[in-house]
Design an enzyme around this catalytic site. Structure first.
Site, mmCIF file in Angstrom:
data_model
loop_
_atom_site.group_PDB
_atom_site.id
_atom_site.type_symbol
_atom_site.label_atom_id
_atom_site.label_comp_id
_atom_site.label_asym_id
_atom_site.label_seq_id
_atom_site.Cartn_x
_atom_site.Cartn_y
_atom_site.Cartn_z
ATOM 1 C CB SER A 141 -5.873 -21.230 -4.577
ATOM 2 O OG SER A 141 -6.018 -22.589 -4.167
ATOM 3 C CE LYS A 163 -16.057 -16.899 12.606
ATOM 4 N NZ LYS A 163 -15.948 -18.359 12.756
ATOM 5 C CE1 TYR A 182 -3.726 -19.648 -0.108
ATOM 6 C CE2 TYR A 182 -2.574 -20.655 1.752
ATOM 7 C CZ TYR A 182 -3.666 -20.611 0.902
ATOM 8 O OH TYR A 182 -4.685 -21.509 1.052
ATOM 9 C CG LEU A 190 -5.798 -18.610 4.603
ATOM 10 C CD1 LEU A 190 -4.328 -18.319 4.847
ATOM 11 C CD2 LEU A 190 -5.977 -19.514 3.393
#
Length: 351
Positions: free
Chosen positions: A41, A102, A63, A79
């Protein structure tokens, strides 16, 4: 060659601590095929809290640190939509296999760039659609392939819910917001799965929100053999998720859930005759968590790629690549049609 079950669990890290990531970790926890070991995070405190809650041994503040961690074989990317493409690309370049929520990307061009990068780096890239991998949808797909409905002629599918939270990125077009990308991708991908090809052209209308986001969209997808699919999505309706699939010899009704279980067993009812006299019958299917189902399908693709298996073993990955690209192209055309107020033709799928 070793079987997937004989191989050690695939080690997987998660970029971000969103609510979706929490559901994913809980869903895949029972699987012997993979183990979530890392989380990252931009907020070190959030990463630490997430790791503690789910007993993950490793956490990263940022990240980039997780992407570069050599002990991680694969990444799950939940994300916000506009961050999918840059971080998926970065992960592939770092040698990671990627399971990405997705929509994989904001448009077909971005999605194709990502799949090209995956091929170039010899990595597996899979768009995460839980409903596609669990038994309810697999059974529906099998019914269509077996001809139980005859030749498909019509489909109607819709998905919507009330998005009331102000400031949510889904309200912001710059962050990939709007109902079409967030939930419209479900009925569009279902149509692509069942008809087996992208539509020839689409006609769409939308209602727009104050930030220019699509709040509601309805579209008709015209397929080459005269078949039609009507899809709809919304951010300002009661929760609904259902589809009717009609052939010249039968009809199926489904709620194409992401997850099925005792409390929400899911619906798949079928009439395999063209007339009224035959009653609808519930089609049996196993109950399953879609996060686990998609993750285990992802692991199978990774193992096949690692073994260098040609042809049939890699067919599922090729099929999912085509489905993702055709879905992205259709979403592009629906958005363009709704914006311009006229039908839009789709180019034929490139190799």
């Amino acid at each position: 060659m070793p079987s997937d079950s004989a191989a050690p669990p695939l080690t997987l890290g998660i970029l971000g601590c969103a609510e979706l990531a929490r559901g994913f970790v809980a869903g895949v926890a029972p699987s012997p095929l993979l183990r979530v070991t890392h989380v990252a995070s931009r907020d070190a405190g959030r990463a630490a809290a997430f790791a503690a809650e789910f007993a993950l041994p490793h956490r990263h503040a940022g990240y980039e640190a997780l992407v570069d961690d050599a002990s991680v074989q694969a990444l799950y990317v939940p994300l916000p939509n506009h961050l999918h493409a840059p971080w998926v690309l970065r992960a592939l370049q770092a040698g990671k296999h990627v399971l990405c929520e997705k929509p994989l990307a904001l448009n077909e061009a971005e999605a194709r760039t990502l799949f090209d990068a995956a091929a170039r780096h010899g990595r597996v890239l899979l768009e995460a659609f839980p409903y596609l991998f669990q038994p309810q949808t697999r059974r529906l797909h099998a019914l269509v392939r077996e001809g139980r409905l005859g030749r498909l002629r019509l489909m109607q599918a819709s998905f919507g819910f009330p998005l009331a939270r102000p400031g949510n990125y889904r309200h912001d077009p710059a962050q990939g917001g709007g109902a079409l990308l967030d939930v419209g991708c479900y009925p569009v991908s279902l149509a692509r799965l069942l008809f087996g090809t992208r539509p020839r052209h689409v006609s769409a209308q939308a209602e727009w929100g104050p930030a220019g986001e699509d709040r509601r969209i309805a579209a008709t997808l015209h397929f080459g053999d005269g078949a039609l699919a009507q899809i709809a999505c919304a951010f300002d309706t009661a929760v609904h998720r259902h589809a009717t699939v009609v052939g010249d010899a039968g009809v199926a009704f489904t709620d194409y859930q992401n997850h099925t279980g005792p409390e929400r067993p899911g619906l798949l009812s079928v009439r395999s005759t063209p007339g009224w006299d035959t009653p609808l019958r519930d089609e049996p299917f196993a109950l399953a968590n879609g996060f686990r189902a998609e993750a285990e399908a992802f692991v199978a693709m990774v193992r096949a790629a690692e073994r260098g298996e040609p042809g049939p073993a890699m067919a599922p990955m090729a099929a999912m690549r085509s489905l993702s690209l055709d879905t992205a192209a259709t979403l592009d055309a629906v958005r363009e049609s709704a914006t311009l107020g006229r039908p839009v033709a789709l180019a034929e799928a490139a190799p």
